[in-house]
Every structure is written in structure tokens, then in C-alpha cells.
Design a protein around this motif. Structure first.
Motif, PDB file in Angstrom:
ATOM      1  N   GLY A 165      36.222  71.669 125.152  1.00 48.45           N
ATOM      2  CA  GLY A 165      37.140  72.629 124.542  1.00 48.45           C
ATOM      3  C   GLY A 165      37.916  72.068 123.365  1.00 48.45           C
ATOM      4  O   GLY A 165      38.764  72.754 122.800  1.00 48.45           O
ATOM      5  N   LEU A 166      37.627  70.824 122.965  1.00 45.71           N
ATOM      6  CA  LEU A 166      38.384  70.175 121.894  1.00 45.71           C
ATOM      7  C   LEU A 166      37.539  69.828 120.681  1.00 45.71           C
ATOM      8  O   LEU A 166      38.080  69.520 119.627  1.00 45.71           O
ATOM      9  CB  LEU A 166      39.015  68.870 122.418  1.00 45.71           C
ATOM     10  CG  LEU A 166      39.927  68.984 123.630  1.00 45.71           C
ATOM     11  CD1 LEU A 166      40.297  67.596 124.140  1.00 45.71           C
ATOM     12  CD2 LEU A 166      41.174  69.773 123.285  1.00 45.71           C
ATOM     13  N   LYS A 167      36.213  69.854 120.820  1.00 42.13           N
ATOM     14  CA  LYS A 167      35.321  69.426 119.752  1.00 42.13           C
ATOM     15  C   LYS A 167      35.502  70.332 118.545  1.00 42.13           C
ATOM     16  O   LYS A 167      35.512  71.558 118.667  1.00 42.13           O
ATOM     17  CB  LYS A 167      33.877  69.462 120.253  1.00 42.13           C
ATOM     18  CG  LYS A 167      32.899  68.765 119.344  1.00 42.13           C
ATOM     19  CD  LYS A 167      31.551  68.628 120.034  1.00 42.13           C
ATOM     20  CE  LYS A 167      30.516  68.051 119.119  1.00 42.13           C
ATOM     21  NZ  LYS A 167      29.203  67.983 119.758  1.00 42.13           N
ATOM     22  N   ILE A 168      35.661  69.716 117.379  1.00 44.75           N
ATOM     23  CA  ILE A 168      35.933  70.487 116.168  1.00 44.75           C
ATOM     24  C   ILE A 168      34.821  70.302 115.144  1.00 44.75           C
ATOM     25  O   ILE A 168      34.063  69.342 115.203  1.00 44.75           O
ATOM     26  CB  ILE A 168      37.287  70.084 115.542  1.00 44.75           C
ATOM     27  CG1 ILE A 168      37.293  68.592 115.150  1.00 44.75           C
ATOM     28  CG2 ILE A 168      38.433  70.400 116.475  1.00 44.75           C
ATOM     29  CD1 ILE A 168      38.499  68.163 114.338  1.00 44.75           C
ATOM     30  N   THR A 169      34.767  71.226 114.192  1.00 46.33           N
ATOM     31  CA  THR A 169      33.854  71.112 113.072  1.00 46.33           C
ATOM     32  C   THR A 169      34.626  70.468 111.939  1.00 46.33           C
ATOM     33  O   THR A 169      35.607  71.017 111.453  1.00 46.33           O
ATOM     34  CB  THR A 169      33.345  72.502 112.646  1.00 46.33           C
ATOM     35  OG1 THR A 169      32.706  73.105 113.779  1.00 46.33           O
ATOM     36  CG2 THR A 169      32.366  72.404 111.496  1.00 46.33           C
ATOM     37  N   SER A 170      34.202  69.281 111.562  1.00 43.97           N
ATOM     38  CA  SER A 170      34.868  68.544 110.492  1.00 43.97           C
ATOM     39  C   SER A 170      33.939  67.448 110.018  1.00 43.97           C
ATOM     40  O   SER A 170      33.106  66.951 110.771  1.00 43.97           O
ATOM     41  CB  SER A 170      36.182  67.937 111.016  1.00 43.97           C
ATOM     42  OG  SER A 170      36.720  67.036 110.074  1.00 43.97           O
ATOM     43  N   ASN A 171      34.075  67.059 108.768  1.00 46.54           N
ATOM     44  CA  ASN A 171      33.315  65.931 108.244  1.00 46.54           C
ATOM     45  C   ASN A 171      34.078  64.628 108.403  1.00 46.54           C
ATOM     46  O   ASN A 171      33.580  63.570 108.043  1.00 46.54           O
ATOM     47  CB  ASN A 171      32.963  66.160 106.766  1.00 46.54           C
ATOM     48  CG  ASN A 171      31.964  67.279 106.594  1.00 46.54           C
ATOM     49  OD1 ASN A 171      31.112  67.492 107.456  1.00 46.54           O
ATOM     50  ND2 ASN A 171      32.062  68.004 105.503  1.00 46.54           N
ATOM     51  N   ASP A 172      35.290  64.696 108.922  1.00 47.72           N
ATOM     52  CA  ASP A 172      36.142  63.520 109.086  1.00 47.72           C
ATOM     53  C   ASP A 172      35.965  62.933 110.478  1.00 47.72           C
ATOM     54  O   ASP A 172      36.650  63.311 111.425  1.00 47.72           O
ATOM     55  CB  ASP A 172      37.604  63.908 108.837  1.00 47.72           C
ATOM     56  CG  ASP A 172      38.539  62.708 108.875  1.00 47.72           C
ATOM     57  OD1 ASP A 172      38.067  61.572 109.097  1.00 47.72           O
ATOM     58  OD2 ASP A 172      39.753  62.921 108.685  1.00 47.72           O
ATOM     59  N   ASP A 173      35.016  61.992 110.614  1.00 43.29           N
ATOM     60  CA  ASP A 173      34.758  61.369 111.912  1.00 43.29           C
ATOM     61  C   ASP A 173      35.966  60.596 112.425  1.00 43.29           C
ATOM     62  O   ASP A 173      36.152  60.458 113.627  1.00 43.29           O
ATOM     63  CB  ASP A 173      33.536  60.460 111.844  1.00 43.29           C
ATOM     64  CG  ASP A 173      32.243  61.198 112.156  1.00 43.29           C
ATOM     65  OD1 ASP A 173      32.292  62.428 112.352  1.00 43.29           O
ATOM     66  OD2 ASP A 173      31.192  60.543 112.214  1.00 43.29           O
ATOM     67  N   ASN A 174      36.792  60.057 111.523  1.00 40.52           N
ATOM     68  CA  ASN A 174      37.983  59.327 111.972  1.00 40.52           C
ATOM     69  C   ASN A 174      38.926  60.244 112.738  1.00 40.52           C
ATOM     70  O   ASN A 174      39.463  59.872 113.779  1.00 40.52           O
ATOM     71  CB  ASN A 174      38.713  58.684 110.788  1.00 40.52           C
ATOM     72  CG  ASN A 174      37.925  57.547 110.184  1.00 40.52           C
ATOM     73  OD1 ASN A 174      37.257  56.803 110.897  1.00 40.52           O
ATOM     74  ND2 ASN A 174      37.968  57.417 108.868  1.00 40.52           N
ATOM     75  N   ALA A 175      39.120  61.457 112.245  1.00 39.62           N
ATOM     76  CA  ALA A 175      39.986  62.419 112.937  1.00 39.62           C
ATOM     77  C   ALA A 175      39.348  62.878 114.238  1.00 39.62           C
ATOM     78  O   ALA A 175      40.014  62.980 115.271  1.00 39.62           O
ATOM     79  CB  ALA A 175      40.270  63.620 112.032  1.00 39.62           C
ATOM     80  N   LYS A 176      38.033  63.150 114.212  1.00 43.38           N
ATOM     81  CA  LYS A 176      37.338  63.630 115.411  1.00 43.38           C
ATOM     82  C   LYS A 176      37.300  62.571 116.508  1.00 43.38           C
ATOM     83  O   LYS A 176      37.302  62.885 117.687  1.00 43.38           O
ATOM     84  CB  LYS A 176      35.911  64.075 115.061  1.00 43.38           C
ATOM     85  CG  LYS A 176      35.867  65.306 114.185  1.00 43.38           C
ATOM     86  CD  LYS A 176      34.499  65.926 114.091  1.00 43.38           C
ATOM     87  CE  LYS A 176      33.405  65.024 113.652  1.00 43.38           C
ATOM     88  NZ  LYS A 176      32.097  65.684 113.562  1.00 43.38           N
ATOM     89  N   MET A 177      37.268  61.300 116.116  1.00 40.65           N
ATOM     90  CA  MET A 177      37.185  60.220 117.094  1.00 40.65           C
ATOM     91  C   MET A 177      38.483  60.077 117.897  1.00 40.65           C
ATOM     92  O   MET A 177      38.481  59.481 118.971  1.00 40.65           O
ATOM     93  CB  MET A 177      36.893  58.906 116.376  1.00 40.65           C
ATOM     94  CG  MET A 177      35.877  58.061 117.094  1.00 40.65           C
ATOM     95  SD  MET A 177      35.340  56.719 116.054  1.00 40.65           S
ATOM     96  CE  MET A 177      36.060  55.376 116.955  1.00 40.65           C
ATOM     97  N   ASN A 178      39.563  60.630 117.392  1.00 42.28           N
ATOM     98  CA  ASN A 178      40.849  60.540 118.087  1.00 42.28           C
ATOM     99  C   ASN A 178      41.064  61.680 119.073  1.00 42.28           C
ATOM    100  O   ASN A 178      42.125  61.779 119.674  1.00 42.28           O
ATOM    101  CB  ASN A 178      41.990  60.506 117.067  1.00 42.28           C
ATOM    102  CG  ASN A 178      41.990  59.225 116.267  1.00 42.28           C
ATOM    103  OD1 ASN A 178      41.713  58.165 116.802  1.00 42.28           O
ATOM    104  ND2 ASN A 178      42.273  59.332 114.985  1.00 42.28           N
ATOM    105  N   ILE A 179      40.083  62.552 119.224  1.00 44.95           N
ATOM    106  CA  ILE A 179      40.198  63.715 120.108  1.00 44.95           C
ATOM    107  C   ILE A 179      39.436  63.451 121.396  1.00 44.95           C
ATOM    108  O   ILE A 179      38.320  62.936 121.379  1.00 44.95           O
ATOM    109  CB  ILE A 179      39.631  64.981 119.411  1.00 44.95           C
ATOM    110  CG1 ILE A 179      40.422  65.291 118.142  1.00 44.95           C
ATOM    111  CG2 ILE A 179      39.650  66.176 120.357  1.00 44.95           C
ATOM    112  CD1 ILE A 179      39.807  66.381 117.296  1.00 44.95           C
TER     113      ILE A 179
END
Length: 193
Positions: A165-179
Motif C-alpha cells: 500500500g506504499l509503493k509509489i511511481t517515481s524515478n527517484d529510487d533514493n526516495a522510494k528506498m526510504n518507504i
């Protein structure tokens, strides 16, 4: 006068009973399922140049969190493109023998809740591109294209995140890795030669 209060009292009790049951949640939330402990991770890289060897590197931690894991060095050829895949297992002890349970299929089926992240230090030594996607067209990372540049040494980091329920669409892997919750965080010693 006593007879007048009894019907009102009955309606008052009935109304309060209906009010309290109407406010009660009909559905109990599902319990958070515990994840199986990942004990084995295998990275397999097949070069597009058939004259170069296929590379396999493994990580194993049968004891658990905080224990010393065994890990292979990742040795790649310079200026080479590889088709990569990664697999995950949970090895369970059953009396005098152990049984490995493949978790890769479950991660793929629950791709909308999982994503792998690859970090190479120093940056630019190796480039990793995720090639598989979940049902929402967001990357999973079980399948990759790995491209090496010039020779050098460093670290090839693999992080599996659980993001229900938290996975987002983004090209910023650094931001996604913190979720989300980290299921595995591995650093393979890397040599490109």
C-alpha cells in the motif's frame, strides 16, 4: 405517571443499543502477516557476449538477523552487458534436515508490494536497470540489465523493500528506498576486471 415512563425507557434503551451496535466496526482488520526470514539470496548474471562466463554470487544467513552471513565476491567483466536475475529462499530446519522454500515467486506475485533497489559504489562502475514491472507498471527488480564500465572495485548493494500500500511511481529510487520495511540489505564485494 409510572406507566408513561416505561415505554419511553424501553425506546431509550433500544435506541442506545442500536446506536452502540451501529458504531461498532463490522469488519475486523486483518492481522499483519509475518514475513518469512530470507536466508539465501542468489544473483545470476548472464553476459550477452557468449564468450564471457555467467556469474553467480550468493549470500547466506541461516542464523538470523545480526548473525554473520557468508557472501560471495561479485566478479564481473569490464565493458560487458549482463541479463540479471535474483532469487530468494527461506531455509527452514526440520529435525535433522533443512528445507529451502523459494520466495521469489511470492515476491513476483506480490510485486505491487515489493521493490528491489541496487546501489553500486563508486557510482558509475556498474549500471543496473530493472526490466520487470508489477500490475501497476511499476518496477520490481527481480530481472535486470547490468552494464559494467571500466575496471575497478567497489560494493554492489541489493535491498529488497516490502511496501504494501506504499509503493509509489517515481524515478527517484533514493526516495522510494526510504518507504516500507527492509526485508534484505546485502553488500556484495564487487570487482570489475
Amino acid at each position: 405517571m409510572k406507566n408513561l415512563f416505561r415505554p419511553y425507557l424501553a425506546f431509550l434503551l433500544l435506541g442506545s443499543l442500536l446506536f452502540t451496535t451501529a458504531c461498532k466496526d463490522d469488519e475486523e482488520p486483518e492481522p499483519d502477516h509475518e514475513h518469512e526470514l530470507i536466508t539465501n539470496v542468489t544473483l545470476r548474471l548472464v553476459p550477452t557476449d557468449t564468450n564471457k562466463p555467467t556469474v553467480t554470487a550468493s549470500w547466506e544467513n541461516l542464523v538470523g538477523v545480526g548473525a554473520t552471513a557468508t557472501i560471495d565476491d561479485l566478479v564481473l567483466s569490464a565493458n560487458t552487458t549482463y541479463t540479471g536475475s535474483i532469487s530468494f529462499e527461506s531455509e527452514e530446519e526440520h529435525g535433522d534436515h533443512s528445507h529451502a522454500h523459494d520466495l521469489t515467486k511470492e515476491i513476483r506475485e506480490e510485486g505491487d508490494s515489493h521493490e528491489l533497489f541496487y546501489r553500486v559504489t563508486p557510482e558509475g562502475l556498474v549500471t543496473v536497470t530493472k526490466t520487470d514491472v508489477d500490475e501497476n507498471n511499476r518496477p520490481i527488480g527481480l530481472e535486470t540489465t547490468v552494464t559494467t564500465n571500466a575496471a575497478g572495485t567497489g560494493v554492489f548493494r541489493v535491498v529488497l523493500k516490502h511496501q504494501p500500500g506504499l509503493k509509489i511511481t517515481s524515478n527517484d529510487d533514493n526516495a522510494k528506498m526510504n518507504i516500507g520495511e527492509t526485508d534484505v540489505d546485502i553488500e556484495f564485494p564487487l570487482t570489475v576486471q
